[in-house]
Design a protein around this motif. Structure first.
Motif, PDB file in Angstrom:
ATOM      1  N   MET A   1       0.772  -1.108  -0.001  1.00  0.00           N
ATOM      2  CA  MET A   1       0.106  -0.071  -0.100  1.00  0.00           C
ATOM      3  C   MET A   1       0.885   1.141   0.142  1.00  0.00           C
ATOM      4  SD  MET A   1      -2.902   0.986   2.861  1.00  0.00           S
ATOM      5  CE  MET A   1      -3.987   2.169   2.674  1.00  0.00           C
ATOM      6  N   LYS A   2       0.512   2.261  -0.848  1.00  0.00           N
ATOM      7  CA  LYS A   2       1.270   3.285  -1.084  1.00  0.00           C
ATOM      8  C   LYS A   2       1.059   4.276   0.088  1.00  0.00           C
ATOM      9  CE  LYS A   2       1.632   4.258  -5.881  1.00  0.00           C
ATOM     10  NZ  LYS A   2       1.172   5.030  -7.000  1.00  0.00           N
ATOM     11  N   LYS A   3       1.925   4.941   0.558  1.00  0.00           N
ATOM     12  CA  LYS A   3       1.743   5.980   1.672  1.00  0.00           C
ATOM     13  C   LYS A   3       2.375   7.452   1.048  1.00  0.00           C
ATOM     14  CE  LYS A   3       1.952   3.235   5.619  1.00  0.00           C
ATOM     15  NZ  LYS A   3       2.149   3.211   7.016  1.00  0.00           N
ATOM     16  N   LEU A   4       1.786   8.368   1.676  1.00  0.00           N
ATOM     17  CA  LEU A   4       2.064   9.801   0.979  1.00  0.00           C
ATOM     18  C   LEU A   4       2.816  10.657   2.036  1.00  0.00           C
ATOM     19  CD1 LEU A   4       1.394  12.188  -0.924  1.00  0.00           C
ATOM     20  CD2 LEU A   4      -0.554  12.566   0.648  1.00  0.00           C
ATOM     21  N   PHE A   5       4.363  10.800   1.719  1.00  0.00           N
ATOM     22  CA  PHE A   5       5.272  11.413   2.291  1.00  0.00           C
ATOM     23  C   PHE A   5       5.458  12.827   1.879  1.00  0.00           C
ATOM     24  CE2 PHE A   5       5.913   6.810   3.377  1.00  0.00           C
ATOM     25  CZ  PHE A   5       5.903   7.077   4.870  1.00  0.00           C
ATOM     26  N   ARG A   6       6.096  13.931   2.563  1.00  0.00           N
ATOM     27  CA  ARG A   6       7.178  14.908   2.085  1.00  0.00           C
ATOM     28  C   ARG A   6       8.446  14.420   2.092  1.00  0.00           C
ATOM     29  NH1 ARG A   6       8.134  19.128   5.335  1.00  0.00           N
ATOM     30  NH2 ARG A   6       7.753  17.857   7.368  1.00  0.00           N
ATOM     31  N   ILE A   7       9.156  14.723   0.842  1.00  0.00           N
ATOM     32  CA  ILE A   7      10.244  13.852   0.743  1.00  0.00           C
ATOM     33  C   ILE A   7      11.251  15.094   0.735  1.00  0.00           C
ATOM     34  CG2 ILE A   7      11.656  12.942  -1.104  1.00  0.00           C
ATOM     35  CD1 ILE A   7       9.310  11.593  -2.009  1.00  0.00           C
ATOM     36  N   LYS A   8      11.999  15.084   2.042  1.00  0.00           N
ATOM     37  CA  LYS A   8      13.118  16.032   2.086  1.00  0.00           C
ATOM     38  C   LYS A   8      14.429  15.543   1.510  1.00  0.00           C
ATOM     39  CE  LYS A   8      13.096  19.359   3.995  1.00  0.00           C
ATOM     40  NZ  LYS A   8      12.978  20.647   3.301  1.00  0.00           N
ATOM     41  N   GLY A   9      15.282  16.351   1.056  1.00  0.00           N
ATOM     42  CA  GLY A   9      16.618  15.883   0.529  1.00  0.00           C
ATOM     43  C   GLY A   9      16.623  16.362  -0.765  1.00  0.00           C
ATOM     44  N   GLU A  10      17.392  15.519  -1.612  1.00  0.00           N
ATOM     45  CA  GLU A  10      17.727  15.907  -3.179  1.00  0.00           C
ATOM     46  C   GLU A  10      16.284  15.823  -3.767  1.00  0.00           C
ATOM     47  OE1 GLU A  10      20.868  14.305  -5.317  1.00  0.00           O
ATOM     48  OE2 GLU A  10      22.145  13.655  -3.560  1.00  0.00           O
ATOM     49  N   GLY A  11      16.021  17.077  -4.650  1.00  0.00           N
ATOM     50  CA  GLY A  11      14.900  16.895  -5.243  1.00  0.00           C
ATOM     51  C   GLY A  11      13.812  17.497  -4.547  1.00  0.00           C
ATOM     52  N   SER A  12      13.838  18.215  -3.212  1.00  0.00           N
ATOM     53  CA  SER A  12      12.954  18.709  -2.947  1.00  0.00           C
ATOM     54  C   SER A  12      13.135  20.247  -2.893  1.00  0.00           C
ATOM     55  CB  SER A  12      12.570  18.280  -1.453  1.00  0.00           C
ATOM     56  OG  SER A  12      13.504  18.648  -0.592  1.00  0.00           O
ATOM     57  N   MET A  13      12.216  21.266  -3.000  1.00  0.00           N
ATOM     58  CA  MET A  13      12.637  22.562  -2.817  1.00  0.00           C
ATOM     59  C   MET A  13      12.357  23.324  -1.732  1.00  0.00           C
ATOM     60  SD  MET A  13      11.508  23.723  -6.861  1.00  0.00           S
ATOM     61  CE  MET A  13      13.236  24.750  -7.089  1.00  0.00           C
ATOM     62  N   LEU A  14      11.029  23.214  -1.123  1.00  0.00           N
ATOM     63  CA  LEU A  14      10.534  24.137  -0.151  1.00  0.00           C
ATOM     64  C   LEU A  14      10.287  23.029   1.043  1.00  0.00           C
ATOM     65  CD1 LEU A  14       9.946  26.923   0.780  1.00  0.00           C
ATOM     66  CD2 LEU A  14       7.549  26.505   0.167  1.00  0.00           C
TER      67      LEU A  14
END
Length: 66
Positions: A1-14
């Motif tokens: 099952m997919k989970k929704l996360f904020r992705i911090k690190g490379e590729g994230s801007m704000l």
């Protein structure tokens, strides 16, 4: 099952919200960012849902440690 996360690190801007949404829906992050920018110039305030998602979504840290 997919989970929704904020992705911090490379590729994230704000806050990593767009990167997380792009990973969840399996589309390019540029498309999500463009949709948010387009929504910002419409009468509907798009920054409010962005801020809510930034606060509510858990962080998935993808920073590369050496």
């Amino acid at each position: 099952m997919k989970k929704l996360f904020r992705i911090k690190g490379e590729g994230s801007m704000l806050g990593g919200v767009c990167a997380g949404l792009a990973e969840y829906f399996d589309i390019d992050v540029t498309i999500i960012r463009l949709l948010f920018v387009i929504a910002l110039v419409t009468p509907v305030p798009a920054f409010i849902p962005y801020l809510v998602m930034w606060i509510i979504m858990p962080v998935k840290n993808t920073a590369v440690h050496s």
